[in-house]
Design an enzyme around this catalytic site. Sequence first.
Site, PDB file in Angstrom:
ATOM      1  N   ARG A  74      24.450  28.520 -73.937  1.00 21.61           N
ATOM      2  CA  ARG A  74      24.854  28.368 -75.482  1.00 21.61           C
ATOM      3  C   ARG A  74      25.409  27.249 -75.090  1.00 21.61           C
ATOM      4  NH1 ARG A  74      27.316  33.095 -77.647  1.00 21.61           N
ATOM      5  NH2 ARG A  74      24.938  33.863 -77.847  1.00 21.61           N
ATOM      6  N   ARG A 143      34.204  31.237 -81.362  1.00 18.38           N
ATOM      7  CA  ARG A 143      33.095  30.590 -81.108  1.00 18.38           C
ATOM      8  C   ARG A 143      33.302  29.628 -81.704  1.00 18.38           C
ATOM      9  NH1 ARG A 143      29.428  34.807 -78.799  1.00 18.38           N
ATOM     10  NH2 ARG A 143      31.269  37.239 -77.712  1.00 18.38           N
ATOM     11  N   LYS A 208      35.303  39.010 -79.760  1.00 15.82           N
ATOM     12  CA  LYS A 208      35.125  37.625 -80.005  1.00 15.82           C
ATOM     13  C   LYS A 208      35.882  37.205 -81.973  1.00 15.82           C
ATOM     14  CE  LYS A 208      30.667  39.608 -81.318  1.00 15.82           C
ATOM     15  NZ  LYS A 208      29.388  39.599 -81.090  1.00 15.82           N
ATOM     16  N   CYS A 429      16.581  37.083 -84.982  1.00 12.74           N
ATOM     17  CA  CYS A 429      17.805  36.661 -83.463  1.00 12.74           C
ATOM     18  C   CYS A 429      16.313  37.218 -82.288  1.00 12.74           C
ATOM     19  CB  CYS A 429      18.429  38.379 -83.240  1.00 12.74           C
ATOM     20  SG  CYS A 429      18.152  39.820 -82.946  1.00 12.74           S
ATOM     21  N   CYS A 474      18.345  45.097 -82.901  1.00 11.99           N
ATOM     22  CA  CYS A 474      19.508  45.883 -82.687  1.00 11.99           C
ATOM     23  C   CYS A 474      20.719  45.847 -84.022  1.00 11.99           C
ATOM     24  CB  CYS A 474      20.374  46.185 -81.139  1.00 11.99           C
ATOM     25  SG  CYS A 474      21.853  44.326 -80.938  1.00 11.99           S
TER      26      CYS A 474
END
Length: 573
Positions: A74, A143, A208, A429, A474
């Site tokens: 990423r 992040r 996170k 996603c 999910c």
Amino acid sequence: MSEKKLSANEGIKTRSNYLRGTIQEGLADQSTGSMSEDDQQLLKFHGTYQQDDRDLRNDRRKHRLEKAYSFMIRIRVPGGVATPHQWIETDRLATQFANGTIKLTTRQAFQFHGIIKSNLKRTIKEINQTAMDTVAACGDVNRNVMCNPNPHLSSVHAEVLKAAQDISTHLTPATRAYHEIWLDGEKIETSETEEQEPIYGKTYLPRKFKITIAVPPSNDVDIFANCLSFIAIVENDKLVGYNVAVGGGMGSTHGNEATYPRLADVIGFCTPEQIVDVAEKVVLVQRDFGDRTDRKHSRFKYTVDDHGPEWILAKLNEYLGYELGPVRDYKFTDNGDRFGWVEDEKGNFHYTLFVEGGRVLDTPAFPMRTGLLEIAKIHDGDFRLTANQNLIIANISAKKRSEVEALLEKYGMHHSHERSALRLASIACVALPTCALALAEAERYLPEVVTELEEELENAGLRHDSITIRMTGCPNGCGRPFISEIGFVGRGPDRYNLYLGGGHAGQRLSKLYRQDIHSNEIRGLLGPIFQRFAKERNAGEHFGDFVIRAGIVAETKQGSDFHKNIKEEALKN
């Protein structure tokens, strides 16, 4: 009574020597395509996840082969802004080391998939040579910092972008591990007492942490779904400060009522000069009071829920040494993107391109990736990634517009946004085959679902009505499904929970409408509701508001009440 045992990840971080672990040794081990379990956790802090191709698992198991391991990388892009050169290099790396595609994420970052271990270090090193990096793109740290990417929407956008970049820089981990491992930086021989992480400390955050900045009336970054958000307050075309929102988050776990999505609380106001300080001190509150014993309960939203927003505000004021001001008025009207051409007050042009599922790739019918590469070669502005997985070719000068327009037409991109309003408001996603957590398809399947629902919307005369629709494989909520007007959350192969009633501007949680439905039931369930919406809605009423007003679903509360509602609905079914 003994204290609760810390989660295993806390020990991994403590032993890691500030995120070094044995990553270098693992990269050198050619006997396997994987890394050790501890190093897999530490790699996240460096911006990469170990994955495997789940489509190939059975066949490889049958032939007694190791899983088809690879790595997702990423790239952190604060505020979502990249130069044409960075786009060109990202495209090159996608071909040279990844699977030939570029993923635009819901957090304004680039992702590569399919990078094998032997190419991992070289890829990260070359990413850094483009003046981008992967550090802190994952892991128990702050992040990528998001902000409104549309320069034409507000005269204060440049200030907001700079604030996002300043916060990102300030909250970047200080350890030299990243430079030593990936950039061949000089290894400094120090004792652990000499190396410091002034903000995070030796064990970083419990989980996170996500930060966004929005400029009303657009809530395109979904501020209520993030740990910490700032809402720009503009008066007389001047940025006077930011409202501060804390405690949002989407993730939950099927069958675990102690986990739930939560909307952020707006608790105060800060000046532009205070925003970096406020961001740091909120992170410190989470560092000091977040749950380090249960990772399913360690996100900042649970810290806010456990202690209460008032306690968080008081503790934040204590850490700051001054008090936040009272919340200022603001209003959000939507959380989508504005597609097509726009000219700003400076005479620059911006073109927003629809990118389905955020996947930039070439197909025989639509060579988008090649077209964007050709545009990058002549573009004199920049590229801006949106939080809805789309792309703005931004700040095109008047002299370059015709060239860009010709390339958009040549590669079929000039009509990319002439889709149904539903498709333009869709997010998915990655899910299968690479995400280890996915229970069902998302990116590969949502386009088919939208195609079926488009026919129902066409029959109801609703083709041009924007309805936010999101699908995740999910319940971790990476695509923010729990605040969309229609949300699908994977439960197993071809099975989903269906949520309805989220706010069109991302301001309200949705509610579980049907649990564990098969994919072939989706059209039959939603078609009749679309018909009712077409016939019974009030003027200007959004779909999410309608399904609540009509009693199709009840308005959902925050926190633990969310899962109470789910449990009650499951018992009915």
